[in-house]
Design a protein around this motif. Structure first.
Motif, PDB file in Angstrom:
ATOM      1  N   UNK A   1       0.831  -1.209   0.000  1.00 16.55           N
ATOM      2  CA  UNK A   1       0.000   0.000   0.000  1.00 16.55           C
ATOM      3  C   UNK A   1       0.862   1.255   0.000  1.00 16.55           C
ATOM      4  N   UNK A   2       2.132   1.082   0.302  1.00 16.29           N
ATOM      5  CA  UNK A   2       3.065   2.219   0.391  1.00 16.29           C
ATOM      6  C   UNK A   2       3.528   2.622  -1.004  1.00 16.29           C
ATOM      7  N   UNK A   3       3.590   3.916  -1.269  1.00 18.22           N
ATOM      8  CA  UNK A   3       4.055   4.368  -2.583  1.00 18.22           C
ATOM      9  C   UNK A   3       5.446   3.821  -2.894  1.00 18.22           C
ATOM     10  N   UNK A   4       6.229   3.576  -1.884  1.00 21.46           N
ATOM     11  CA  UNK A   4       7.599   3.090  -2.089  1.00 21.46           C
ATOM     12  C   UNK A   4       7.638   1.623  -2.509  1.00 21.46           C
ATOM     13  N   UNK A   5       6.474   0.969  -2.560  1.00 23.63           N
ATOM     14  CA  UNK A   5       6.464  -0.430  -2.995  1.00 23.63           C
ATOM     15  C   UNK A   5       6.862  -0.507  -4.468  1.00 23.63           C
ATOM     16  N   UNK A   6       6.795   0.603  -5.170  1.00 20.86           N
ATOM     17  CA  UNK A   6       7.212   0.651  -6.577  1.00 20.86           C
ATOM     18  C   UNK A   6       8.674   1.039  -6.695  1.00 20.86           C
ATOM     19  N   UNK A   7       9.319   1.137  -5.544  1.00 20.12           N
ATOM     20  CA  UNK A   7      10.741   1.459  -5.570  1.00 20.12           C
ATOM     21  C   UNK A   7      11.017   2.948  -5.481  1.00 20.12           C
TER      22      UNK A   7
ATOM     23  N   UNK B   1      -6.288  -2.471  -3.215  1.00 21.96           N
ATOM     24  CA  UNK B   1      -5.397  -3.046  -4.228  1.00 21.96           C
ATOM     25  C   UNK B   1      -4.148  -3.674  -3.621  1.00 21.96           C
ATOM     26  N   UNK B   2      -3.958  -3.514  -2.325  1.00 18.91           N
ATOM     27  CA  UNK B   2      -2.668  -3.844  -1.697  1.00 18.91           C
ATOM     28  C   UNK B   2      -2.507  -5.294  -1.243  1.00 18.91           C
ATOM     29  N   UNK B   3      -3.267  -6.215  -1.850  1.00 16.27           N
ATOM     30  CA  UNK B   3      -3.092  -7.622  -1.510  1.00 16.27           C
ATOM     31  C   UNK B   3      -3.251  -7.885  -0.020  1.00 16.27           C
ATOM     32  N   UNK B   4      -2.391  -8.730   0.524  1.00 15.57           N
ATOM     33  CA  UNK B   4      -2.500  -9.069   1.949  1.00 15.57           C
ATOM     34  C   UNK B   4      -2.238  -7.868   2.844  1.00 15.57           C
ATOM     35  N   UNK B   5      -1.543  -6.871   2.330  1.00 15.34           N
ATOM     36  CA  UNK B   5      -1.200  -5.700   3.153  1.00 15.34           C
ATOM     37  C   UNK B   5      -2.427  -4.874   3.525  1.00 15.34           C
ATOM     38  N   UNK B   6      -3.505  -5.055   2.780  1.00 14.88           N
ATOM     39  CA  UNK B   6      -4.715  -4.277   3.092  1.00 14.88           C
ATOM     40  C   UNK B   6      -5.301  -4.694   4.435  1.00 14.88           C
ATOM     41  N   UNK B   7      -4.893  -5.867   4.893  1.00 16.60           N
ATOM     42  CA  UNK B   7      -5.420  -6.360   6.166  1.00 16.60           C
ATOM     43  C   UNK B   7      -4.697  -5.788   7.389  1.00 16.60           C
ATOM     44  N   UNK B   8      -3.544  -5.202   7.163  1.00 20.49           N
ATOM     45  CA  UNK B   8      -2.764  -4.683   8.297  1.00 20.49           C
ATOM     46  C   UNK B   8      -3.574  -3.661   9.088  1.00 20.49           C
ATOM     47  N   UNK B   9      -3.487  -3.749  10.392  1.00 19.13           N
ATOM     48  CA  UNK B   9      -4.202  -2.792  11.250  1.00 19.13           C
ATOM     49  C   UNK B   9      -3.288  -1.608  11.531  1.00 19.13           C
ATOM     50  N   UNK B  10      -3.025  -0.849  10.505  1.00 17.89           N
ATOM     51  CA  UNK B  10      -2.054   0.248  10.596  1.00 17.89           C
ATOM     52  C   UNK B  10      -2.693   1.631  10.550  1.00 17.89           C
ATOM     53  N   UNK B  11      -3.981   1.644  10.795  1.00 18.08           N
ATOM     54  CA  UNK B  11      -4.683   2.923  10.928  1.00 18.08           C
ATOM     55  C   UNK B  11      -4.985   3.098  12.409  1.00 18.08           C
ATOM     56  N   UNK B  12      -4.608   4.225  12.916  1.00 17.49           N
ATOM     57  CA  UNK B  12      -4.796   4.468  14.353  1.00 17.49           C
ATOM     58  C   UNK B  12      -5.581   5.752  14.563  1.00 17.49           C
TER      59      UNK B  12
END
Length: 179
Positions: free
Chosen positions: A53-59, A164-175
């Motif tokens: 989900x991070x923009x840096x996933x594209x490098x 769109x972020x595959x398994x990463x969309x499940x991360x509980x990273x919203x606080x």
DNA sequence: TGCCGGATCCTG
DNA sequence: AGGATCCGGCAA
């Protein structure tokens, strides 16, 4: 006064930790003689190239260069052609990570005007000219130490708009601050 | 060079 | 539910 400003050391840490500790802190924006103090109530963490989900996933690209830079700098980008989003870069230089500020509250201002990442940037007049801006210097835009009130707790949920972020969309990273 | 879609928001 | 509106990233 200057002592309350969060330093580079605050941001040069694990992103999830920094994200949670930013809740209750104050985003300060000085525009001419006017100074807004906005209490941060909702954030999201974006961590590294492995986070789809991070923009840096594209490098490393021109756009994401800021996230690879020094902690304590703003990462501001344009989304959907008309809204800006404010992030603050975390972790050590070279490692791409940041905390997205999703909602703030300003005294005497209706919540509706600042309760979204695009809305708060519009209200505080934050655009891409602030990309890579050093928010530890106390000039124009910075963050001051704050804390949760009595009875307030941190609620962790899934991040918004990252289907769109595959398994990463499940991360509980919203606080966000919950009562 | 062209195309597609997005860490959003507002209206109907 | 869909449109606004433009830039970045990737394919060609």
């Amino acid at each position: 006064m200057a002592a309350r400003i969060l330093s580079e050391r605050f941001y040069e840490r694990d992103t999830l930790t920094a994200a949670k500790e930013l809740l209750g802190c104050f985003l300060v924006r000085k525009i001419g003689r006017k100074t807004w103090r906005a209490r941060i109530t909702e954030v999201e963490a974006y961590v590294g190239e492995d986070d789809l989900a991070c923009h840096a996933s594209k490098g490393r690209t021109k756009r994401t260069e800021t996230m690879y830079g020094e902690p304590g700098h703003a990462y501001v980008y344009l989304i959907y052609g008309m809204y800006h989003c404010l992030n603050i870069v975390t972790e050590k230089g070279g490692f791409p990570a940041a905390v997205l500020v999703r909602a703030v509250e300003v005294e005497d201002v209706p919540k509706k005007e600042t309760d979204g990442p695009g809305k708060l940037c519009r209200f505080l007049e934050i655009d891409r000219t602030f990309d890579a801006w050093d928010v530890t210097r106390g000039e124009k835009l910075w963050v001051e130490r704050g804390r949760l009130g009595k009875g307030e707790e941190i609620e962790a949920t899934k991040r918004i708009g990252v289907e769109y972020a595959g398994h990463c969309k499940e991360y509980l990273w919203r606080f966000e601050i919950a009562k």
